[in-house]
Design an enzyme around this catalytic site. Structure first.
Site, short mmCIF file in Angstrom:
data_model
loop_
_atom_site.label_atom_id
_atom_site.label_comp_id
_atom_site.label_asym_id
_atom_site.label_seq_id
_atom_site.Cartn_x
_atom_site.Cartn_y
_atom_site.Cartn_z
N CYS A 162 0.83 -1.20 0.00
CA CYS A 162 0.00 0.00 0.00
C CYS A 162 0.87 1.26 0.00
CB CYS A 162 -0.97 -0.04 1.17
SG CYS A 162 -2.39 1.02 0.89
N GLU A 182 -1.67 -8.90 4.79
CA GLU A 182 -1.53 -9.28 6.21
C GLU A 182 -2.86 -9.40 6.93
OE1 GLU A 182 -0.94 -6.40 4.82
OE2 GLU A 182 -1.08 -4.67 6.17
N1 LIG Z 1 -3.34 2.02 3.55
C1 LIG Z 1 -2.38 2.80 3.03
O1 LIG Z 1 -1.20 2.51 3.16
C2 LIG Z 1 -2.85 4.07 2.37
C3 LIG Z 1 -1.76 4.78 1.64
C4 LIG Z 1 -2.17 6.18 1.16
N2 LIG Z 1 -2.42 7.03 2.30
C5 LIG Z 1 -3.42 6.08 0.26
O2 LIG Z 1 -4.48 6.50 0.66
O3 LIG Z 1 -3.33 5.59 -0.83
#
Ligand SMILES: NC(=O)CC[C@H](N)C(=O)O
Ligand SMILES: Nc1ncnc2c1ncn2[C@@H]1O[C@H](COP(=O)(O)OP(=O)(O)OP(=O)(O)O)[C@@H](O)[C@H]1O
Ligand SMILES: O=c1[nH]c(=O)c2[nH+]cn([C@@H]3O[C@H](COP(=O)(O)O)[C@@H](O)[C@H]3O)c2[nH]1
Ligand SMILES: [Mg+2]
Length: 547
Positions: A102, A195
């Site tokens: 992410c 995870e």
């Molecule tokens: N869950 C995350 O790692 C989000 C990453 C980033 N803040 C997004 O909104 O894409």
């Protein structure tokens, strides 16, 4: 190798000659503040791969080990924001595989071309991942997974353009770059969260990365750790020093004590304090189990009068905790003196230098988390103020372990299953289960009601389905009728909850008939009880304990 030192926030230094990351292949997880970062570490440990978590700001030159691979976690920030956290760029030059999850994926893209933007739509919840067989082969990261795989997403940002030399290895309806890879440099990014349990095959992705791509050995078992830990403790404590340890009979302190006893034998002195607010017969039972059953050198100090006298008339929960905490400290100071004096005349005379503490990895994670420690709702008493005050060095053999690993270690060491599976019991004991002021009479009522409650739970065969169960006492009285007589008696609360992390919890639903049996017995057998209530509030908004 020089002994790396591990400075604690309170200034106490733990000189650690052989930490697990120097003995086991280690996957390093760098935390960008996601709620799920610790789960990455947990999943790896469940795969028998050792893993540690550090904040994303960790400088690689300050690391005293070389990880087999690095995972960059998710996080609440946007990589393009001016105050966004960024990883040490050396992560990409270390020559070990990297996986970004992410925010981690976005960080990889940011490092390799700075093209990450806010998406038009957020993607939150379930998504279907389409795994691309680029050319002929599926990326090693996704080996064994079906072409369409359920995953869980939680993001609003997305990659603008693919960084150079990277290729797309998976897409989702809303993420054209749900998986990216630089196969030659072994840098991988995934937009979903492998995870969390909502990604049913996520563990396979983690395994493909850690065991497959990084080649980490799956040799992290409690059996392997135990022997290494015993050797480590021996080296740390040396030939002469004495170790004192506070032992409650709970899982953590019992496992820690057993380890210590194996490591230094008679130079370890376990002390249990009977603070007058333990459960019925508890001190006697703990003494029996630890001394006879496990061969631990345990002294039970009966200080119940000192505690109960000081608690008299105190109704405020935090004041109760402080009184109990301070009295614990006082007793341990007395005990340390006694131990040093008694040791003088024995073949293993030496100063009391060490204090054993059953700190677990979640406590460590909490203190190093990039987001900082969470807000204190209750000052959870432990005897943590002790070592500093008594100028003792801390020894924390369980500081790398999760609770279920501690339980596995306990089983490995032959600790009886009913002790290993025991519900946690708070240090301030029944004092925070008696609302308002604590009296000897109220302690008696809670002890007796609690004993019946737990006995019946065991009889019904549901003890292990419940995470924590206990009786508590209201500060008010209620009217009842016994033997045609009006009774202005006690109100007993029963609480049983299910939880995995004790941060949130739900009330346990008893099988039909069990509660009725319990209430009936308490009413008949515990003198002075007018009513018994079963408490069904979840946490939040309530907490598990009543105070
Ligand atoms: N869950 C995350 O790692 C989000 C990453 C980033 N803040 C997004 O909104 O894409
Ligand atoms: N009555 C006691 N006598 C001596 N030490 C105690 C007592 N109660 C608590 N402690 C110390 O405080 C620590 C923290 O207590 P806590 O209840 O969190 O852990 P535990 O008792 O080891 O395990 P569990 O969480 O399973 O109860 C214990 O590990 C022990 O060192
Ligand atoms: O050692 C302890 N000292 C304390 O002061 C304390 N207060 C709560 N607890 C335990 O922590 C877990 C969460 O409890 P709460 O939902 O009541 O905060 C539950 O397992 C509680 O039993 C304590 N343990
Ligand atoms: Mg306990």
């Amino acid at each position: 190798m020089a002994a790396p030192s591990n400075d604690q926030p309170n200034g106490i230094t733990i000189a650690d000659p052989l930490p697990p990351h120097s003995l086991f292949d280690t996957i390093l997880v760098l935390d960008f503040g996601s709620q799920y970062t610790h789960l990455i570490t947990r999943r790896l440990r469940e795969l028998n791969i050792y893993s540690e978590m550090l904040p994303c700001t960790q400088k690689l030159t300050d690391l005293d080990f070389k990880p087999k691979g690095i995972i960059l976690s998710g996080g609440p920030y946007s990589v393009y924001a001016s105050d966004a956290p960024h990883v040490d760029p050396n992560v990409f030059e270390l020559g070990v595989p990297v996986l970004g999850i992410c925010y981690g994926l976005q960080e990889i893209a940011w490092h390799h071309g700075k093209d990450v933007v806010a998406g038009e739509k957020r993607e939150y919840g379930h998504a279907e991942l389409n795994i691309h067989a680029n050319g002929s082969e599926v990326s090693r990261l996704f080996q064994g997974l079906p072409n369409n795989t359920d995953v869980w997403m939680s993001h609003g940002d997305k990659l603008g353009r693919m960084p150079e030399d990277f290729q797309t290895i998976a897409t989702s309806p809303n993420s054209p770059h749900a998986g990216i890879a630089h196969e030659k440099k072994q840098i991988y990014g995934i937009q979903f969260h492998p995870e969390v349990t909502h990604t049913p095959r996520g563990v396979e992705v983690i395994k493909n990365f850690a065991a497959g791509i990084c080649g980490a050995k799956q040799d992290w078992t409690m059996e392997a750790f135990k022997d290494k830990e015993v050797a480590r403790i021996r080296k740390l404590v040396g030939e002469k020093a004495q170790v004192i340890g506070a032992v409650s009979g709970g899982v953590d302190s019992t496992v820690a004590a057993k380890l210590m006893q194996e490591a230094v034998g008679a130079r370890f002195h376990a002390v249990m304090v009977d603070n007058g607010v333990l459960r019925k017969n508890e001190a006697k039972q703990v003494k029996e189990t630890l001394t006879r059953g496990l061969g631990v050198n345990l002294t039970v100090v009966d200080a119940s009068d000192r505690f109960l006298d000081r608690l008299q008339g105190v109704a405020d929960p935090e004041k109760k905790r402080i009184i109990i905490g301070n009295t614990f400290i006082e007793i341990f100071e007395e005990e340390a003196k006694r131990i040093a004096k008694e040791a003088e005349s024995t073949p293993h005379a030496g100063p009391v230098e060490w204090f054993l503490q059953g700190t677990l990895y979640p406590d460590v994670i909490e203190s190093i988390s990039f987001r900082g420690p969470s807000q204190t709702i209750k000052t959870h008493h432990n005897v943590g103020g002790l070592p500093e005050k008594m100028k003792l060095k801390l020894i924390e053999p369980l500081r790398e372990l999760f609770k279920d690993e501690v339980r596995a270690m306990g089983r490995e060491m032959g600790i009886p299953p009913d002790l290993v599976g025991r519900h946690p019991f708070p240090g301030p004991g029944l004092a925070i289960r008696i609302l308002g002021d604590v009296t000897r009479e109220k302690v008696r009522v809670v002890q007796e009601a609690d004993l019946i409650f737990i006995e019946e739970i065991r009889k019904a065969g549901v003890y292990d389905e419940i995470s924590q169960a206990f009786a508590a006492l209201s500060g008010d009285r209620a009217v009842g009728v016994v033997g045609d007589q009006r009774l202005h008696g006690y109100l007993v609360f029963l609480r049983a909850v299910r939880t995995t992390d004790f941060m949130t919890a739900t009330a346990y639903e008893f099988p039909a008939g069990v509660l009725a049996r319990i209430v009936n017995r308490i009413g008949n057998e515990v003198e002075g009880v007018a009513r018994v209530l079963y408490e069904v509030t979840s946490k939040p908004p309530s907490t598990i304990e009543f105070e």
